[in-house]
Scaffold this motif. Structure first.
Motif, PDB file in Angstrom:
ATOM      1  N   GLY A   1      44.344  44.324  28.043  1.00  0.00           N
ATOM      2  CA  GLY A   1      44.132  46.122  28.343  1.00  0.00           C
ATOM      3  C   GLY A   1      44.328  46.804  27.288  1.00  0.00           C
ATOM      4  N   THR A   2      44.564  48.239  27.643  1.00  0.00           N
ATOM      5  CA  THR A   2      45.027  49.174  26.842  1.00  0.00           C
ATOM      6  C   THR A   2      46.498  48.958  26.261  1.00  0.00           C
ATOM      7  OG1 THR A   2      45.477  50.703  28.498  1.00  0.00           O
ATOM      8  CG2 THR A   2      43.234  50.753  27.597  1.00  0.00           C
ATOM      9  N   PRO A   3      46.927  49.649  25.423  1.00  0.00           N
ATOM     10  CA  PRO A   3      48.345  49.279  25.018  1.00  0.00           C
ATOM     11  C   PRO A   3      49.407  49.922  25.972  1.00  0.00           C
ATOM     12  CG  PRO A   3      47.136  49.837  23.223  1.00  0.00           C
ATOM     13  CD  PRO A   3      46.126  49.957  24.243  1.00  0.00           C
ATOM     14  N   GLU A   4      48.769  50.992  26.813  1.00  0.00           N
ATOM     15  CA  GLU A   4      49.604  51.385  27.763  1.00  0.00           C
ATOM     16  C   GLU A   4      50.263  50.556  29.094  1.00  0.00           C
ATOM     17  OE1 GLU A   4      46.875  53.222  26.729  1.00  0.00           O
ATOM     18  OE2 GLU A   4      48.074  54.320  25.295  1.00  0.00           O
ATOM     19  N   VAL A   5      49.036  49.715  29.180  1.00  0.00           N
ATOM     20  CA  VAL A   5      49.317  48.740  30.331  1.00  0.00           C
ATOM     21  C   VAL A   5      49.561  47.421  30.210  1.00  0.00           C
ATOM     22  CG1 VAL A   5      47.961  50.322  31.951  1.00  0.00           C
ATOM     23  CG2 VAL A   5      46.972  48.577  30.873  1.00  0.00           C
ATOM     24  N   ARG A   6      49.462  47.090  29.035  1.00  0.00           N
ATOM     25  CA  ARG A   6      49.738  45.682  28.563  1.00  0.00           C
ATOM     26  C   ARG A   6      51.132  45.365  28.665  1.00  0.00           C
ATOM     27  NH1 ARG A   6      48.882  44.026  23.342  1.00  0.00           N
ATOM     28  NH2 ARG A   6      48.999  41.672  24.116  1.00  0.00           N
ATOM     29  N   LYS A   7      51.349  44.095  29.161  1.00  0.00           N
ATOM     30  CA  LYS A   7      52.825  43.500  29.112  1.00  0.00           C
ATOM     31  C   LYS A   7      53.738  44.403  30.240  1.00  0.00           C
ATOM     32  CE  LYS A   7      53.064  41.981  24.506  1.00  0.00           C
ATOM     33  NZ  LYS A   7      53.690  42.246  23.008  1.00  0.00           N
ATOM     34  N   GLN A   8      52.917  44.762  31.483  1.00  0.00           N
ATOM     35  CA  GLN A   8      53.933  45.557  32.363  1.00  0.00           C
ATOM     36  C   GLN A   8      53.528  44.980  33.602  1.00  0.00           C
ATOM     37  OE1 GLN A   8      53.496  49.854  32.589  1.00  0.00           O
ATOM     38  NE2 GLN A   8      54.130  49.949  30.253  1.00  0.00           N
ATOM     39  N   LYS A   9      54.062  44.996  34.540  1.00  0.00           N
ATOM     40  CA  LYS A   9      54.018  44.666  36.098  1.00  0.00           C
ATOM     41  C   LYS A   9      53.582  45.622  37.016  1.00  0.00           C
ATOM     42  CE  LYS A   9      58.119  42.887  36.504  1.00  0.00           C
ATOM     43  NZ  LYS A   9      59.410  42.261  36.748  1.00  0.00           N
ATOM     44  N   PHE A  10      52.512  45.091  37.845  1.00  0.00           N
ATOM     45  CA  PHE A  10      52.146  46.086  38.883  1.00  0.00           C
ATOM     46  C   PHE A  10      51.632  45.440  40.200  1.00  0.00           C
ATOM     47  CE2 PHE A  10      50.609  47.744  34.787  1.00  0.00           C
ATOM     48  CZ  PHE A  10      50.810  49.066  34.590  1.00  0.00           C
ATOM     49  N   LYS A  11      51.623  46.387  41.266  1.00  0.00           N
ATOM     50  CA  LYS A  11      51.131  45.712  42.613  1.00  0.00           C
ATOM     51  C   LYS A  11      49.810  45.718  42.479  1.00  0.00           C
ATOM     52  CE  LYS A  11      55.248  47.099  45.328  1.00  0.00           C
ATOM     53  NZ  LYS A  11      55.649  47.859  46.095  1.00  0.00           N
TER      54      LYS A  11
ATOM     55  N   LYS B   1      42.473  44.910  31.809  1.00  0.00           N
ATOM     56  CA  LYS B   1      41.180  44.079  31.910  1.00  0.00           C
ATOM     57  C   LYS B   1      41.454  42.908  32.693  1.00  0.00           C
ATOM     58  CE  LYS B   1      38.612  46.956  29.813  1.00  0.00           C
ATOM     59  NZ  LYS B   1      37.817  47.926  30.413  1.00  0.00           N
ATOM     60  N   GLU B   2      42.545  42.197  32.264  1.00  0.00           N
ATOM     61  CA  GLU B   2      42.809  40.942  32.835  1.00  0.00           C
ATOM     62  C   GLU B   2      44.303  40.905  33.152  1.00  0.00           C
ATOM     63  OE1 GLU B   2      42.878  36.717  30.432  1.00  0.00           O
ATOM     64  OE2 GLU B   2      40.833  37.173  31.018  1.00  0.00           O
ATOM     65  N   ALA B   3      44.577  40.045  34.213  1.00  0.00           N
ATOM     66  CA  ALA B   3      45.956  39.942  34.718  1.00  0.00           C
ATOM     67  C   ALA B   3      46.353  38.800  35.280  1.00  0.00           C
ATOM     68  CB  ALA B   3      46.200  41.287  35.870  1.00  0.00           C
ATOM     69  N   VAL B   4      47.621  38.399  35.553  1.00  0.00           N
ATOM     70  CA  VAL B   4      48.201  37.001  35.999  1.00  0.00           C
ATOM     71  C   VAL B   4      48.865  37.398  37.310  1.00  0.00           C
ATOM     72  CG1 VAL B   4      49.184  35.032  35.615  1.00  0.00           C
ATOM     73  CG2 VAL B   4      48.009  35.777  33.762  1.00  0.00           C
ATOM     74  N   ILE B   5      48.794  36.710  38.425  1.00  0.00           N
ATOM     75  CA  ILE B   5      49.312  36.869  39.449  1.00  0.00           C
ATOM     76  C   ILE B   5      50.796  36.222  39.270  1.00  0.00           C
ATOM     77  CG2 ILE B   5      49.628  36.235  42.150  1.00  0.00           C
ATOM     78  CD1 ILE B   5      46.731  36.437  42.176  1.00  0.00           C
ATOM     79  N   ILE B   6      51.782  36.995  39.335  1.00  0.00           N
ATOM     80  CA  ILE B   6      53.327  36.431  39.364  1.00  0.00           C
ATOM     81  C   ILE B   6      53.975  36.454  40.534  1.00  0.00           C
ATOM     82  CG2 ILE B   6      53.344  36.826  36.744  1.00  0.00           C
ATOM     83  CD1 ILE B   6      54.902  39.064  37.461  1.00  0.00           C
ATOM     84  N   GLY B   7      53.551  37.165  41.563  1.00  0.00           N
ATOM     85  CA  GLY B   7      54.289  37.093  42.979  1.00  0.00           C
ATOM     86  C   GLY B   7      53.441  37.408  44.216  1.00  0.00           C
TER      87      GLY B   7
ATOM     88  N   LEU C   1      48.464  41.763  49.052  1.00  0.00           N
ATOM     89  CA  LEU C   1      49.283  42.306  48.064  1.00  0.00           C
ATOM     90  C   LEU C   1      49.953  41.470  47.253  1.00  0.00           C
ATOM     91  CD1 LEU C   1      49.955  45.465  47.328  1.00  0.00           C
ATOM     92  CD2 LEU C   1      52.017  45.077  48.350  1.00  0.00           C
ATOM     93  N   VAL C   2      49.526  41.434  45.903  1.00  0.00           N
ATOM     94  CA  VAL C   2      50.418  40.679  45.114  1.00  0.00           C
ATOM     95  C   VAL C   2      51.070  41.351  43.962  1.00  0.00           C
ATOM     96  CG1 VAL C   2      48.742  38.768  45.376  1.00  0.00           C
ATOM     97  CG2 VAL C   2      48.232  40.413  43.601  1.00  0.00           C
ATOM     98  N   MET C   3      51.813  40.779  43.097  1.00  0.00           N
ATOM     99  CA  MET C   3      52.475  41.450  41.847  1.00  0.00           C
ATOM    100  C   MET C   3      51.613  40.711  40.762  1.00  0.00           C
ATOM    101  SD  MET C   3      54.710  43.390  40.428  1.00  0.00           S
ATOM    102  CE  MET C   3      55.966  43.711  41.661  1.00  0.00           C
ATOM    103  N   VAL C   4      51.182  41.575  39.812  1.00  0.00           N
ATOM    104  CA  VAL C   4      50.615  41.017  38.578  1.00  0.00           C
ATOM    105  C   VAL C   4      51.159  41.500  37.267  1.00  0.00           C
ATOM    106  CG1 VAL C   4      48.243  40.889  39.935  1.00  0.00           C
ATOM    107  CG2 VAL C   4      48.861  42.753  38.572  1.00  0.00           C
ATOM    108  N   SER C   5      50.964  40.362  36.310  1.00  0.00           N
ATOM    109  CA  SER C   5      51.457  40.983  34.971  1.00  0.00           C
ATOM    110  C   SER C   5      50.114  41.088  34.136  1.00  0.00           C
ATOM    111  CB  SER C   5      52.373  40.027  34.395  1.00  0.00           C
ATOM    112  OG  SER C   5      52.447  40.293  32.851  1.00  0.00           O
ATOM    113  N   VAL C   6      49.911  42.200  33.491  1.00  0.00           N
ATOM    114  CA  VAL C   6      48.697  42.677  32.816  1.00  0.00           C
ATOM    115  C   VAL C   6      48.780  41.852  31.327  1.00  0.00           C
ATOM    116  CG1 VAL C   6      47.327  44.531  31.631  1.00  0.00           C
ATOM    117  CG2 VAL C   6      48.382  44.797  33.706  1.00  0.00           C
ATOM    118  N   ARG C   7      47.780  41.150  31.090  1.00  0.00           N
ATOM    119  CA  ARG C   7      47.671  40.238  29.580  1.00  0.00           C
ATOM    120  C   ARG C   7      46.751  40.896  28.772  1.00  0.00           C
ATOM    121  NH1 ARG C   7      50.432  35.319  30.596  1.00  0.00           N
ATOM    122  NH2 ARG C   7      52.043  36.132  32.032  1.00  0.00           N
TER     123      ARG C   7
END
Length: 138
Positions: free
Chosen positions: A66-76, A33-39, A58-64
């Motif tokens: 959302g669902t437990p499966e995607v929270r605290k993970q990094k994605f492009k 649902k919400e993410a932070v740009i980290i790169g 294209l950025v790298m985000v950290s999910v803050r």
């Protein structure tokens, strides 16, 4: 092994819309649902200058949130909307009401199956797979 994504970085002459550690909403149904740009991929900056990104970068985000499966993970992710007004080559100025990204896999395909809200024409031209699942392109 998937082929490498072509990363052009922030294009010169565009308004810096989003910078490092900006909170953005995730516009797809990947579970985040919400993410932070980290790169920011492809950004070649100056010492102690905060990196910035624009529409379709294209950025790298950290999910803050959302669902437990995607929270605290990094994605492009690809930036599809930004609040800061930016100028198009035809002279029109465009600004969206929020900052939004779409999470993509390492090969550039979107992780979700639909995108909520409009996406910018610049993002649709640069990322055709993202544009194929968009409901509205502005």
């Amino acid at each position: 092994m998937p082929e490498k994504l072509q990363v052009l970085g922030s294009r010169k002459g565009l308004t810096p819309g989003l910078q490092h550690y900006t909170t953005v909403t995730v516009a797809d149904n990947s579970g985040a649902k919400e993410a932070v740009i980290i790169g920011i991929y492809g950004y070649k900056g100056v010492l102690r200058r905060i990196p910035f990104a624009n529409i379709a970068d294209l950025v790298m985000v950290s999910v803050r949130k959302g669902t437990p499966e995607v929270r605290k993970q990094k994605f492009k992710a690809v930036i599809v909307r930004q609040r800061m007004p930016f100028r198009r080559p035809d002279g029109t100025w465009i600004a969206f009401e929020d900052n939004a990204v779409v999470i993509v896999n390492p090969d550039g395909t979107p992780k979700g199956t639909e995108i909520r809200g409009p996406i910018a024409k610049e993002a649709a031209e640069r990322w055709p797979k993202v544009a194929s699942i968009a409901t509205m392109v502005i």
